[in-house]
Design a protein around this motif. Structure first.
Motif, mmCIF file in Angstrom:
data_model
loop_
_atom_site.group_PDB
_atom_site.id
_atom_site.type_symbol
_atom_site.label_atom_id
_atom_site.label_comp_id
_atom_site.label_asym_id
_atom_site.label_seq_id
_atom_site.Cartn_x
_atom_site.Cartn_y
_atom_site.Cartn_z
ATOM 1 N N LYS A 206 0.880 -1.144 0.047
ATOM 2 C CA LYS A 206 -0.122 -0.010 0.060
ATOM 3 C C LYS A 206 0.853 1.271 0.053
ATOM 4 N N HIS A 207 1.334 1.573 -1.193
ATOM 5 C CA HIS A 207 2.148 2.628 -1.324
ATOM 6 C C HIS A 207 1.858 3.411 -2.809
ATOM 7 N N ASN A 208 2.483 4.514 -2.713
ATOM 8 C CA ASN A 208 2.382 5.385 -4.130
ATOM 9 C C ASN A 208 3.549 5.273 -5.207
ATOM 10 N N TYR A 209 4.638 4.427 -4.860
ATOM 11 C CA TYR A 209 5.705 4.284 -5.597
ATOM 12 C C TYR A 209 5.058 3.372 -6.823
ATOM 13 N N LEU A 261 19.723 -9.206 8.548
ATOM 14 C CA LEU A 261 18.854 -9.246 9.576
ATOM 15 C C LEU A 261 18.951 -7.904 10.104
ATOM 16 N N SER A 262 17.659 -7.365 10.300
ATOM 17 C CA SER A 262 17.738 -5.891 10.873
ATOM 18 C C SER A 262 16.480 -6.189 12.025
ATOM 19 N N ASN A 263 16.498 -5.078 12.771
ATOM 20 C CA ASN A 263 15.596 -4.599 13.818
ATOM 21 C C ASN A 263 14.418 -3.876 13.108
ATOM 22 N N THR A 264 14.735 -3.224 11.906
ATOM 23 C CA THR A 264 13.639 -2.321 11.446
ATOM 24 C C THR A 264 13.390 -2.873 9.973
ATOM 25 N N MET A 265 12.377 -2.226 9.258
ATOM 26 C CA MET A 265 12.034 -2.479 7.999
ATOM 27 C C MET A 265 12.430 -1.350 7.059
ATOM 28 N N SER A 266 13.033 -0.768 7.394
ATOM 29 C CA SER A 266 13.670 0.308 6.771
ATOM 30 C C SER A 266 14.367 0.100 5.539
ATOM 31 N N THR A 267 14.351 0.532 4.260
ATOM 32 C CA THR A 267 14.958 0.377 2.896
ATOM 33 C C THR A 267 16.529 0.082 3.290
ATOM 34 N N ALA A 268 17.069 1.105 4.082
ATOM 35 C CA ALA A 268 18.474 0.812 4.213
ATOM 36 C C ALA A 268 18.968 -0.423 4.919
ATOM 37 N N ASP A 269 18.157 -0.683 6.125
ATOM 38 C CA ASP A 269 18.539 -2.108 6.683
ATOM 39 C C ASP A 269 18.136 -3.161 6.268
ATOM 40 N N THR A 270 17.103 -3.085 5.069
ATOM 41 C CA THR A 270 16.512 -4.361 4.450
ATOM 42 C C THR A 270 17.329 -4.540 3.158
ATOM 43 N N THR A 271 16.478 -3.866 2.132
ATOM 44 C CA THR A 271 16.956 -4.310 0.723
ATOM 45 C C THR A 271 18.355 -3.743 0.192
ATOM 46 N N LEU A 272 18.537 -2.685 0.567
ATOM 47 C CA LEU A 272 19.724 -2.145 0.256
ATOM 48 C C LEU A 272 21.114 -2.515 0.825
ATOM 49 N N TYR A 298 11.171 -2.388 -1.853
ATOM 50 C CA TYR A 298 11.702 -2.739 -3.360
ATOM 51 C C TYR A 298 11.121 -1.651 -4.171
ATOM 52 N N ALA A 299 10.135 -0.859 -3.733
ATOM 53 C CA ALA A 299 9.524 0.123 -4.710
ATOM 54 C C ALA A 299 9.988 1.539 -4.487
ATOM 55 N N THR A 300 10.617 1.821 -3.351
ATOM 56 C CA THR A 300 11.025 3.333 -2.993
ATOM 57 C C THR A 300 12.224 3.767 -3.663
ATOM 58 N N LYS A 301 12.093 4.731 -4.042
ATOM 59 C CA LYS A 301 13.085 5.693 -4.996
ATOM 60 C C LYS A 301 14.595 5.540 -4.645
ATOM 61 N N LYS A 302 14.616 5.018 -3.308
ATOM 62 C CA LYS A 302 16.178 5.178 -2.755
ATOM 63 C C LYS A 302 16.662 3.681 -3.498
ATOM 64 N N PHE A 303 15.691 2.957 -3.344
ATOM 65 C CA PHE A 303 16.333 1.182 -3.719
ATOM 66 C C PHE A 303 16.082 1.113 -5.388
ATOM 67 N N GLY A 311 21.885 -0.615 -14.163
ATOM 68 C CA GLY A 311 21.515 -1.276 -15.520
ATOM 69 C C GLY A 311 20.485 -2.323 -15.400
ATOM 70 N N VAL A 312 19.956 -2.528 -13.976
ATOM 71 C CA VAL A 312 19.283 -3.807 -13.770
ATOM 72 C C VAL A 312 17.822 -3.733 -14.109
ATOM 73 N N ILE A 313 17.509 -4.868 -14.595
ATOM 74 C CA ILE A 313 15.869 -4.889 -15.045
ATOM 75 C C ILE A 313 15.087 -5.245 -14.010
ATOM 76 N N ARG A 314 13.964 -4.522 -13.742
ATOM 77 C CA ARG A 314 13.255 -4.717 -12.558
ATOM 78 C C ARG A 314 12.097 -5.494 -12.963
ATOM 79 N N SER A 315 11.597 -6.528 -11.762
ATOM 80 C CA SER A 315 10.593 -7.307 -12.003
ATOM 81 C C SER A 315 9.764 -7.468 -10.765
ATOM 82 N N MET A 316 8.206 -7.372 -10.697
ATOM 83 C CA MET A 316 7.380 -7.718 -9.597
ATOM 84 C C MET A 316 6.802 -8.594 -9.744
ATOM 85 N N SER A 317 6.237 -9.398 -8.634
ATOM 86 C CA SER A 317 5.254 -10.113 -8.476
ATOM 87 C C SER A 317 3.780 -9.460 -8.653
#
Length: 391
Positions: A206-209, A261-272, A298-303, A311-317
Motif C-alpha cells: 500500500k504505497h504510491n511508488y 537481518l535487521s531490527n527495522t523494516m527500513s530500506t537501508a536496513d533491508t533491501t539496500l 523494493y519500490a522506494t526511489k532510494k532502492f 542497469g538492472v531490469i526490475r520485475s515484480m510479482s
C-alpha cells in the motif's frame, strides 16, 4: 598480479567467534567459513581479551580487569554446562533403537564403564553381553552401519533432512540404497524431518511508488549466474520482539548471495543492505533481472535508483500472488522449518548467530537442494563447470 588480502568486518568476526564457542571442532568451523584456523584463533584470543570491545576497527575499546574476570567466569560456566548436556542430549536423540544403544556401548567401552552406560541408556548389561557375543551376518552388519550413517546425517543436518536428502547424501558417500529403504530405516529409528508451518507475509504494497511488470514470469531456470536475482523479506520472532530477514538469491544455483537481518523494516536496513552484500559476492551482469514482490522496500526511489544505476531490469510479482516469487518464498519456508519451528525463543543476538550459521554454513555450503537434483551448491557448480570445460 598479486591477489589482495580478504578483509572481514567486525560483524563477521564477532559472529564467527560466537559460533566457535558453540562448536567443538574449531578447525572444521574455520574450513566451513573459508578462513585459516590460525586467524579464527586470533579472533577468539582478541575477543577473550577485550570482549565487546574487540574488533573496534580504528577504536580502542577495552574491558576493565573486573569485566574481564566476569567474562571468563561466564565462559567457564558455559563450557561446564555444555559438557554436562552432551550425554543427556545423546540419550534423548541418538539412541531410539536397542541395537544402536548396544553399538554405542561397544564403541565407547574404553571411555566409560559398561555398567554405567547400560544404566544411562536403560538396557540390561546381560542383554548387551549376549548381543556382543552373538555373531552377526554381513547383511545385518551392513544394515546396522547404514542406520548409523542415517542417524549421523540426520542429526548433522539438525533434523532437517528427510529420506530424499539423506538418500542423496548416502549415495554421495558411495552407498547404493533407495529412498524407500532409507524411509523404512528412518521409521524403524524413529527419525522424522521437521514439518513446515504456514507463516505470515510481511509485504506492504500500500504505497504510491511505481510498480513494474512481472518480467520474470515464473521462469525460474536461468542458464548462467547473475541472470536472475530474486529477493523477499520475512519476520522472525525472538524473545525481544521481531527481527526482519531480507534474502537475495541467484536463481541459477540457488545461492544466498546477499542477506540482512535487521531490527527495522527500513530500506537501508533491508533491501539496500542485502544488495550491498550481493554485489560484493557476485558481479552484476548486463541484462540482470531483479525480481521481488511489490513491497515498499523494493519500490522506494532510494532502492530503485540504485538498481537503475547498475542497469538492472526490475520485475515484480503480481499483487497477492506468492507463486510469482516461489523460490524466495520456498527459502523462507525451509529456514523457518529447519531453524525456527519447534525451538525455544532466543535473543536477537543469538538469532543473528543462528541465521548466520544457517545461511553461510548450512544453506550455501552443505544443504542438498531439490532444485539442484539434491546436489549441494558447490557440487552443482563444479559439475556444470566440468561440462562446460569438456564442451
Amino acid at each position: 598480479m598479486k591477489k589482495g588480502r580478504k578483509l572481514y568486518d567486525s560483524a563477521f568476526k564477532s559472529k564467527a567467534v560466537a559460533l566457535s564457542n558453540e562448536r567443538a571442532n574449531i578447525s572444521e568451523l574455520a574450513r566451513e567459513l573459508g578462513i585459516k584456523v590460525t586467524l579464527l584463533y586470533k579472533w577468539r584470543k582478541e575477543h577473550e581479551k577485550f570482549g565487546e570491545g574487540s574488533f573496534p576497527g580504528n577504536g580502542t575499546l577495552k574491558l576493565t580487569p573486573e569485566q574481564e574476570k566476569i567474562r571468563l567466569l561466564e565462559k567457564q560456566l558455559k563450557d561446564a554446562e555444555l559438557e554436562r548436556d552432551i550425554l543427556k542430549k545423546g540419550n534423548q536423540h541418538f539412541f531410539q533403537e536397542r541395537s544402536m544403544k548396544y553399538r554405542f556401548i561397544k564403541n565407547h567401552e574404553h571411555e566409560f564403564p559398561i555398567e554405567k552406560m547400560c544404566e544411562v541408556l536403560e538396557v540390561h548389561s546381560s542383554s548387551y553381553y549376549k548381543w556382543k557375543a552373538r555373531p552377526a551376518s554381513k547383511r545385518a552388519l551392513m544394515k546396522d552401519k547404514i542406520k548409523q550413517q542415517i542417524t549421523s546425517i540426520y542429526f548433522a543436518s539438525k533434523q532437517r533432512y528427510g529420506s530424499p536428502r539423506i538418500t542423496a547424501e548416502l549415495n554421495a558417500m558411495g552407498y547404493k540404497i533407495s529412498r524407500v529403504t532409507v524411509a523404512k530405516y528412518m521409521k524403524e529409528l524413529g527419525l522424522r524431518s521437521k514439518l513446515s508451518k504456514k507463516f505470515k507475509v510481511t509485504t506492504d504494497s500500500k504505497h504510491n511508488y511505481l510498480i513494474v511488470d512481472n518480467v520474470l514470469n515464473r521462469n525460474f531456470a536461468p542458464t548462467e549466474p547473475s541472470q536472475v536475482w530474486v529477493s523477499d523479506i520475512t519476520y522472525i520472532q525472538t524473545k525481544e520482539g521481531f527481527v526482519y530477514l531480507t534474502s537475495l538469491i541467484d536463481l541459477y544455483d540457488r545461492k544466498m548471495i546477499g542477506w540482512s537481518l535487521s531490527n527495522t523494516m527500513s530500506t537501508a536496513d533491508t533491501t539496500l543492505a542485502a544488495w550491498r552484500m550481493a554485489i560484493k559476492n557476485r558481479p552484476v551482469k548486463k541484462g540482470l533481472i531483479f525480481h521481488s514482490d511489490q513491497g515498499v522496500q523494493y519500490a522506494t526511489k532510494k532502492f530503485t535508483n540504485v538498481l537503475e544505476s547498475y542497469g538492472v531490469i526490475r520485475s515484480m510479482s503480481r499483487k497477492g500472488n506468492c507463486w510469482d516469487n516461489a523460490v524466495a518464498e520456498s527459502f523462507f519456508k525451509s529456514l523457518k522449518t529447519e531453524l525456527i519451528y519447534g525451538n525455544k525463543l532466543v535473543t536477537k543476538e543469538q538469532m543473528k548467530i543462528d541465521v548466520f550459521e544457517y545461511i553461510e554454513i548450512w544453506y550455501n555450503k552443505k544443504r542438498r537442494h531439490r532444485a539442484l537434483n539434491y546436489k549441494t551448491i558447490e557440487e552443482f557448480n563444479n559439475q556444470n563447470q566440468f561440462y562446460k570445460n569438456v564442451a
